[in-house]
Design a protein around this motif. Structure first.
Motif, PDB file in Angstrom:
ATOM      1  N   GLY A 188     -21.169   9.614   5.874  1.00  0.00           N
ATOM      2  CA  GLY A 188     -21.429   8.212   5.553  1.00  0.00           C
ATOM      3  C   GLY A 188     -20.545   7.636   4.466  1.00  0.00           C
ATOM      4  O   GLY A 188     -20.854   6.587   3.907  1.00  0.00           O
ATOM      5  N   HIS A 189     -19.445   8.318   4.145  1.00  0.00           N
ATOM      6  CA  HIS A 189     -18.518   7.776   3.156  1.00  0.00           C
ATOM      7  C   HIS A 189     -17.324   7.131   3.850  1.00  0.00           C
ATOM      8  O   HIS A 189     -16.893   7.584   4.909  1.00  0.00           O
ATOM      9  N   ARG A 190     -16.803   6.092   3.232  1.00  0.00           N
ATOM     10  CA  ARG A 190     -15.547   5.503   3.700  1.00  0.00           C
ATOM     11  C   ARG A 190     -14.423   6.087   2.859  1.00  0.00           C
ATOM     12  O   ARG A 190     -14.647   6.585   1.746  1.00  0.00           O
ATOM     13  N   HIS A 191     -13.213   6.045   3.379  1.00  0.00           N
ATOM     14  CA  HIS A 191     -12.063   6.621   2.684  1.00  0.00           C
ATOM     15  C   HIS A 191     -10.957   5.575   2.557  1.00  0.00           C
ATOM     16  O   HIS A 191     -10.661   4.854   3.512  1.00  0.00           O
ATOM     17  N   ALA A 192     -10.355   5.516   1.385  1.00  0.00           N
ATOM     18  CA  ALA A 192      -9.208   4.637   1.175  1.00  0.00           C
ATOM     19  C   ALA A 192      -8.070   5.473   0.600  1.00  0.00           C
ATOM     20  O   ALA A 192      -8.305   6.370  -0.215  1.00  0.00           O
ATOM     21  N   CYS A 193      -6.861   5.203   1.046  1.00  0.00           N
ATOM     22  CA  CYS A 193      -5.668   5.908   0.548  1.00  0.00           C
ATOM     23  C   CYS A 193      -4.679   4.907  -0.023  1.00  0.00           C
ATOM     24  O   CYS A 193      -4.356   3.914   0.635  1.00  0.00           O
ATOM     25  N   ASN A 195     -20.166   5.058  -2.118  1.00  0.00           N
ATOM     26  CA  ASN A 195     -19.810   5.739  -0.865  1.00  0.00           C
ATOM     27  C   ASN A 195     -18.372   5.493  -0.421  1.00  0.00           C
ATOM     28  O   ASN A 195     -18.075   5.429   0.764  1.00  0.00           O
ATOM     29  N   LEU A 196     -17.500   5.314  -1.400  1.00  0.00           N
ATOM     30  CA  LEU A 196     -16.072   5.189  -1.089  1.00  0.00           C
ATOM     31  C   LEU A 196     -15.338   6.334  -1.784  1.00  0.00           C
ATOM     32  O   LEU A 196     -15.559   6.593  -2.964  1.00  0.00           O
ATOM     33  N   VAL A 197     -14.495   7.031  -1.022  1.00  0.00           N
ATOM     34  CA  VAL A 197     -13.607   8.040  -1.618  1.00  0.00           C
ATOM     35  C   VAL A 197     -12.218   7.435  -1.675  1.00  0.00           C
ATOM     36  O   VAL A 197     -11.727   6.896  -0.674  1.00  0.00           O
ATOM     37  N   THR A 198     -11.591   7.478  -2.847  1.00  0.00           N
ATOM     38  CA  THR A 198     -10.232   6.945  -2.972  1.00  0.00           C
ATOM     39  C   THR A 198      -9.259   8.104  -3.138  1.00  0.00           C
ATOM     40  O   THR A 198      -9.405   8.934  -4.038  1.00  0.00           O
ATOM     41  N   HIS A 199      -8.306   8.168  -2.231  1.00  0.00           N
ATOM     42  CA  HIS A 199      -7.287   9.215  -2.258  1.00  0.00           C
ATOM     43  C   HIS A 199      -5.998   8.609  -2.787  1.00  0.00           C
ATOM     44  O   HIS A 199      -5.608   7.516  -2.369  1.00  0.00           O
ATOM     45  N   PHE A 200      -5.365   9.343  -3.677  1.00  0.00           N
ATOM     46  CA  PHE A 200      -4.159   8.811  -4.328  1.00  0.00           C
ATOM     47  C   PHE A 200      -2.966   9.700  -4.002  1.00  0.00           C
ATOM     48  O   PHE A 200      -3.048  10.933  -4.117  1.00  0.00           O
ATOM     49  N   TYR A 201      -1.891   9.065  -3.594  1.00  0.00           N
ATOM     50  CA  TYR A 201      -0.662   9.775  -3.228  1.00  0.00           C
ATOM     51  C   TYR A 201       0.478   9.253  -4.107  1.00  0.00           C
ATOM     52  O   TYR A 201       0.412   8.125  -4.613  1.00  0.00           O
ATOM     53  N   THR A 202       1.511  10.067  -4.250  1.00  0.00           N
ATOM     54  CA  THR A 202       2.724   9.595  -4.928  1.00  0.00           C
ATOM     55  C   THR A 202       3.921  10.017  -4.077  1.00  0.00           C
ATOM     56  O   THR A 202       3.881  11.052  -3.401  1.00  0.00           O
ATOM     57  N   LYS A 203       4.957   9.198  -4.100  1.00  0.00           N
ATOM     58  CA  LYS A 203       6.160   9.560  -3.346  1.00  0.00           C
ATOM     59  C   LYS A 203       7.400   9.061  -4.060  1.00  0.00           C
ATOM     60  O   LYS A 203       7.486   7.896  -4.431  1.00  0.00           O
ATOM     61  N   LYS A 204       8.344   9.977  -4.236  1.00  0.00           N
ATOM     62  CA  LYS A 204       9.598   9.612  -4.895  1.00  0.00           C
ATOM     63  C   LYS A 204      10.649   9.228  -3.856  1.00  0.00           C
ATOM     64  O   LYS A 204      10.868   9.948  -2.879  1.00  0.00           O
ATOM     65  N   LEU A 205      11.271   8.077  -4.066  1.00  0.00           N
ATOM     66  CA  LEU A 205      12.345   7.591  -3.191  1.00  0.00           C
ATOM     67  C   LEU A 205      13.588   7.368  -4.036  1.00  0.00           C
ATOM     68  O   LEU A 205      13.555   7.506  -5.258  1.00  0.00           O
ATOM     69  N   SER A 206      14.673   6.994  -3.362  1.00  0.00           N
ATOM     70  CA  SER A 206      15.869   6.607  -4.111  1.00  0.00           C
ATOM     71  C   SER A 206      15.715   5.137  -4.509  1.00  0.00           C
ATOM     72  O   SER A 206      14.909   4.399  -3.922  1.00  0.00           O
ATOM     73  N   GLU A 207      16.523   4.728  -5.488  1.00  0.00           N
ATOM     74  CA  GLU A 207      16.478   3.330  -5.924  1.00  0.00           C
ATOM     75  C   GLU A 207      16.778   2.398  -4.747  1.00  0.00           C
ATOM     76  O   GLU A 207      16.149   1.348  -4.598  1.00  0.00           O
TER      77      GLU A 207
END
Ligand code: GTP
Ligand code: MN
Ligand code: MN
Ligand code: MN
Ligand code: MN
Ligand code: MN
Length: 194
Positions: free
Chosen positions: A16-21, A101-113
């Protein structure tokens, strides 16, 4: 406000939880502000439709898509670039304090300028959500000028959910700012708030 940290695997077993990324896209840069203050790192955030600052991303349905595929879909809608996100880009997951009831998922990504520049162009010219759910992407000022200009002043803005905590923990985890720099900026922000 941060909420309680939880492992990604454990969170996916919750009923019953929602997920946000959401994702912190970043790049290194040699650019100097006024020709003298090194910018060092580019970090992208957005002004949302509700006037709050947050990261690109959104609600995903783990019953129909992986978290990472859902995040890529949200990025296509919000920044107009089909950025590939993988489990290796995951940084942390939290049980949100609000909404419940919200799970927040956190991501990181390195790109070039240059890749960041491409995203900035696409965000304006082709992203479906531009001017609707997303009012614009911007770069976070991470340097600290006299009288708290830069990152301390930035921290006084209003952020959605735990985006402010995610920003600080992401910068710390990636070493974009040192613990001492983060602490000084947070202290200066509190001083400015008075
Ligand atoms: P819709 O397409 O309208 O459903 O929006 P969305 O899927 O893009 O969802 P959104 O990005 O608004 O994220 C869903 C919920 O997560 C929001 O209602 C906020 O409570 C929260 N949220 C939004 N942005 C962030 C963020 O950057 N960090 C954190 N921790 N939470 C966020
Ligand atoms: Mn000028
Ligand atoms: Mn969205
Ligand atoms: Mn969103
Ligand atoms: Mn959505
Ligand atoms: Mn939407």
């Amino acid at each position: 406000m941060a909420g309680q940290e939880i492992s990604k695997g454990e969170s996916l077993l919750l009923k019953g939880h929602r997920h946000a990324c959401h994702i912190m896209i970043h790049a290194d840069t040699d650019a100097k502000l006024f020709g003298k203050t090194p910018i060092k790192h580019i970090v992208l955030m957005q002004m949302r439709f509700d006037g709050l600052l947050g990261f690109p991303g959104g609600l995903v349905n783990p019953g129909e898509e992986t978290l990472e595929a859902g995040l890529s879909r949200e990025l296509w809608e919000e920044i107009g670039v089909a950025l590939k996100v993988g489990p290796e880009d995951h940084c942390s997951s939290c049980l949100a304090l609000s909404p419940p009831n919200l799970v927040t998922h956190f991501y990181t990504k390195k790109l070039s300028e240059e890749e960041v520049r491409e995203i900035e162009r696409a965000a304006v010219s082709s992203a479906a959500d531009h001017g609707l759910e997303v009012m614009g992407m911007f770069r976070v000022p991470l340097y600290c000028l006299k009288r708290g200009g830069g990152f301390p002043s930035f921290l006084l803005h209003a952020f959605v959910g735990s985006a402010r905590s995610q920003l600080i923990s992401g910068l710390r985890a990636l070493g974009l700012l040192s613990p001492a720099q983060l602490q000084a900026a947070l202290a200066k922000a509190e001083e400015l708030r008075q």
